[in-house]
Scaffold this active site. Structure first.
Site, PDB file in Angstrom:
ATOM      1  N   ASP A  13       0.810  -1.224   0.000  1.00  0.00           N
ATOM      2  CA  ASP A  13       0.000   0.000   0.000  1.00  0.00           C
ATOM      3  C   ASP A  13       0.846   1.278   0.000  1.00  0.00           C
ATOM      4  O   ASP A  13       0.410   2.311   0.493  1.00  0.00           O
ATOM      5  CB  ASP A  13      -0.959   0.040   1.206  1.00  0.00           C
ATOM      6  CG  ASP A  13      -1.802  -1.203   1.298  1.00  0.00           C
ATOM      7  OD1 ASP A  13      -2.253  -1.670   0.247  1.00  0.00           O
ATOM      8  OD2 ASP A  13      -1.999  -1.710   2.413  1.00  0.00           O
ATOM      9  N   LYS A  16       2.312   2.204  -5.010  1.00  0.00           N
ATOM     10  CA  LYS A  16       3.003   1.707  -6.211  1.00  0.00           C
ATOM     11  C   LYS A  16       2.158   1.929  -7.457  1.00  0.00           C
ATOM     12  O   LYS A  16       2.696   2.185  -8.527  1.00  0.00           O
ATOM     13  CB  LYS A  16       3.301   0.205  -6.077  1.00  0.00           C
ATOM     14  CG  LYS A  16       4.281  -0.120  -4.964  1.00  0.00           C
ATOM     15  CD  LYS A  16       4.526  -1.618  -4.860  1.00  0.00           C
ATOM     16  CE  LYS A  16       3.319  -2.409  -4.404  1.00  0.00           C
ATOM     17  NZ  LYS A  16       2.859  -2.125  -3.049  1.00  0.00           N
ATOM     18  N   GLY A  40      -4.213  -4.337  -4.443  1.00  0.00           N
ATOM     19  CA  GLY A  40      -5.177  -3.344  -4.933  1.00  0.00           C
ATOM     20  C   GLY A  40      -4.420  -2.080  -5.280  1.00  0.00           C
ATOM     21  O   GLY A  40      -3.921  -1.391  -4.402  1.00  0.00           O
ATOM     22  N   HIS A  41      -4.250  -1.819  -6.556  1.00  0.00           N
ATOM     23  CA  HIS A  41      -3.514  -0.631  -6.990  1.00  0.00           C
ATOM     24  C   HIS A  41      -4.496   0.431  -7.475  1.00  0.00           C
ATOM     25  O   HIS A  41      -5.262   0.197  -8.400  1.00  0.00           O
ATOM     26  CB  HIS A  41      -2.531  -0.984  -8.116  1.00  0.00           C
ATOM     27  CG  HIS A  41      -1.400  -1.837  -7.636  1.00  0.00           C
ATOM     28  ND1 HIS A  41      -0.507  -2.438  -8.476  1.00  0.00           N
ATOM     29  CD2 HIS A  41      -1.025  -2.182  -6.393  1.00  0.00           C
ATOM     30  CE1 HIS A  41       0.375  -3.126  -7.765  1.00  0.00           C
ATOM     31  NE2 HIS A  41       0.065  -2.978  -6.505  1.00  0.00           N
ATOM     32  N   GLN A 224       2.161  -5.978  -3.043  1.00  0.00           N
ATOM     33  CA  GLN A 224       2.484  -6.050  -1.611  1.00  0.00           C
ATOM     34  C   GLN A 224       3.800  -5.307  -1.338  1.00  0.00           C
ATOM     35  O   GLN A 224       4.058  -4.318  -1.996  1.00  0.00           O
ATOM     36  CB  GLN A 224       2.526  -7.495  -1.112  1.00  0.00           C
ATOM     37  CG  GLN A 224       1.155  -8.167  -1.062  1.00  0.00           C
ATOM     38  CD  GLN A 224       0.721  -8.793  -2.366  1.00  0.00           C
ATOM     39  OE1 GLN A 224       1.480  -9.468  -3.027  1.00  0.00           O
ATOM     40  NE2 GLN A 224      -0.518  -8.567  -2.752  1.00  0.00           N
TER      41      GLN A 224
HETATM   42  P1  IMP Z   1      -2.806 -12.763   1.827  1.00  0.00           P
HETATM   43  O1  IMP Z   1      -1.862 -12.215   0.835  1.00  0.00           O
HETATM   44  O2  IMP Z   1      -4.253 -12.507   1.480  1.00  0.00           O
HETATM   45  O3  IMP Z   1      -2.531 -14.195   2.161  1.00  0.00           O
HETATM   46  O4  IMP Z   1      -2.591 -11.956   3.211  1.00  0.00           O
HETATM   47  C1  IMP Z   1      -1.382 -12.067   3.976  1.00  0.00           C
HETATM   48  C2  IMP Z   1      -1.014 -10.734   4.602  1.00  0.00           C
HETATM   49  O5  IMP Z   1      -0.603  -9.833   3.584  1.00  0.00           O
HETATM   50  C3  IMP Z   1      -2.145 -10.031   5.358  1.00  0.00           C
HETATM   51  O6  IMP Z   1      -1.599  -9.313   6.439  1.00  0.00           O
HETATM   52  C4  IMP Z   1      -2.698  -9.054   4.335  1.00  0.00           C
HETATM   53  O7  IMP Z   1      -3.350  -7.962   4.935  1.00  0.00           O
HETATM   54  C5  IMP Z   1      -1.410  -8.643   3.648  1.00  0.00           C
HETATM   55  N1  IMP Z   1      -1.602  -8.182   2.264  1.00  0.00           N
HETATM   56  C6  IMP Z   1      -1.846  -8.941   1.181  1.00  0.00           C
HETATM   57  N2  IMP Z   1      -1.932  -8.176   0.084  1.00  0.00           N
HETATM   58  C7  IMP Z   1      -1.724  -6.919   0.476  1.00  0.00           C
HETATM   59  C8  IMP Z   1      -1.635  -5.661  -0.219  1.00  0.00           C
HETATM   60  O8  IMP Z   1      -1.773  -5.570  -1.439  1.00  0.00           O
HETATM   61  N3  IMP Z   1      -1.386  -4.569   0.546  1.00  0.00           N
HETATM   62  C9  IMP Z   1      -1.200  -4.638   1.885  1.00  0.00           C
HETATM   63  N4  IMP Z   1      -1.248  -5.781   2.568  1.00  0.00           N
HETATM   64  C10 IMP Z   1      -1.502  -6.911   1.873  1.00  0.00           C
END
Ligand code: IMP
Length: 435
Positions: A13, A16, A40-41, A224
């Protein structure tokens, strides 16, 4: 040849989407290499606000080739929804969107396992996005995953679903007390997805090799962030893919010698969604102010993001494990009006001060941040486009961050719109190698 990898330097977040969107103007090919629709971009243009979960944000420019590499976990239903949404907004992707045949598919049972496993974990839950990301990568590593190419072969697809459901249904019912799935329903749905996505499924490593041979500029769009990387993040509170720059190679089929520069995106402060350690987290009015002023809500789940001061330990580590050649700092304007700013330079745990990122969760969860205090600025920096126009104390803040992490700052974002950006040096143009 020029290839730039853009990665998140914190917990995702970082903004990017906006940075990649800006750089995409000068690129020919934009590649996503890991993660899935957990990302989510957000990109704001004069055509409206677009939130991308899978499709690279460069798709908003005409004539750019946008690619999903083998390292991406693809939810085909969600992807089709995104393609339809773009079409509705007058953006036709046509032949300029490609999906690697080797990319793994997120199946309905991956989402069911993700949600049930999180619920079962109770207080120790990761706080996943519930998109089935972890279980899809588990299947990939266990060598039972279904790949995009399999969606095009009904016999292979059906056999794989049948084989997987034998175990998964028992697992779901016995361990989590959740209803199982039927082969026929999943097969029908996913075969139809395959037919719809057939025109886009291709041999991506080969096409990227040709792009490099033709002298094209390639932009790798990380999802991420460094501290969510499955190896280098705050394990186990991480996502299940390689979100660091190394993932650009393994997640797209491009050799490391093709990469000429790595840009790390960082907020001017720090945020995190989901569970896990966050040494500089603020539970006070300042944290609330950052959350409100920075509109800190997750683009994928809408969850409120945890907020805190900038952490130079975290950032210096990101510079190191990604080989960052420069930084883009976003949301500087959110700090406007703060009387005092703090930058974390170490973690105090028991009698020791850690100056480098510890791998030990126990330390990260129980340490106290060591702060430097810097005077804030009162003037409005939102929309500022020139470095010289920044207030003196903002320049001092930026200079100190640069010094603490030993990495130059190429770009500074001062608002959500494309134009609200200070470009000191364009890292994509600069990354051009003379061979
Ligand atoms: P998962 O990727 O859904 O398995 O989540 C694992 C961890 O990564 C959790 O803490 C999510 O909130 C975090 N996470 C996954 N994708 C994002 C992102 O795009 N931005 C911020 N945190 C993320």
């Amino acid at each position: 040849m020029a290839a730039l990898v853009v990665v998140g330097s914190q917990w995702g977040d970082e903004g990017k989407g906006k940075i990649v969107d800006l750089l995409a103007k000068d690129a020919n090919v934009i590649v996503r290499y890991q993660g899935g629709s957990n990302a989510g971009h957000t990109v704001i243009t004069d055509k409206g606000t677009f939130i991308f979960h899978l499709i690279p944000s460069g798709v908003l420019y005409r004539g750019k080739l946008c690619v999903l590499g083998n390292g991406v976990a693809i939810d085909p239903g969600g992807l089709i929804g995104e393609l339809d949404g773009l079409k509705k907004n007058g953006i036709a992707v046509g032949k300029r969107f490609l999906i690697c045949q080797r990319a793994h598919v997120i199946m309905p049972y991956h989402k069911a396992i993700d949600k049930a496993a999180e619920q079962a974990k109770g207080a120790r839950r990761i706080g996943t996005t519930g998109r089935g990301i972890g279980p899809a990568y588990v299947d990939k590593m266990a060598r039972v995953g279904i790949r995009m190419g399999d969606l095009l072969n009904p016999d292979v697809l059906k056999k794989k679903i049948q084989e997987n459901l034998v175990e998964i249904n028992v697992f779901l019912r016995r361990i989590y007390n959740v209803k199982g799935f039927t082969v026929q329903a999943i097969f029908k749905e996913y075969q139809a997805y395959g037919e719809r996505l057939r025109p886009y499924i291709a041999d991506v490593p080969l096409l990227l090799d040709r792009a490099f041979a033709d002298g094209k500029k390639v932009l790798f769009e990380g999802a991420q962030g460094t501290h969510l990387d499955v190896d280098f993040g705050t394990y186990p509170y991480v996502t299940s893919s390689s979100s660091c720059s190394g993932g650009a190679c393994t997640g797209s089929g491009v050799g490391p010698t093709n990469i000429s520069a790595v840009l790390g995106v960082t907020k001017a402060y720090t945020t995190r969604v989901g569970g896990g350690p966050f040494p500089t987290e603020l539970d006070d009015a300042m944290g609330q102010q950052l959350m409100t002023r920075g509109h800190e809500y997750g683009a994928t789940t809408g969850r409120v993001r945890r907020c805190g001061w900038l952490d130079a330990v975290l950032l210096r580590y990101a510079v190191r494990v990604n080989g960052l050649t420069s930084l883009a700092m976003t949301k500087l304007d959110v700090l406007d009006g703060c009387k005092e700013l703090k930058i974390c330079t170490g973690y105090r745990y028991q009698s020791k001060v850690y100056r480098e990122m510890p791998a030990d969760l126990e330390v990260l969860e129980n340490c106290r941040p060591v702060y430097e205090r810097w005077e804030g600025w009162t003037s409005d920096t939102s929309g500022v486009t020139s470095y010289n126009a920044l207030p003196r104390n903002a320049k001092k803040y930026l200079a100190r961050v640069k010094e603490l992490v030993s990495c130059p700052i190429d770009m500074i974002s001062t608002g959500s719109k494309r134009e609200a950006t200070i470009v000191i040096r364009n890292p994509l143009v600069r990354s051009k190698k003379t061979s």
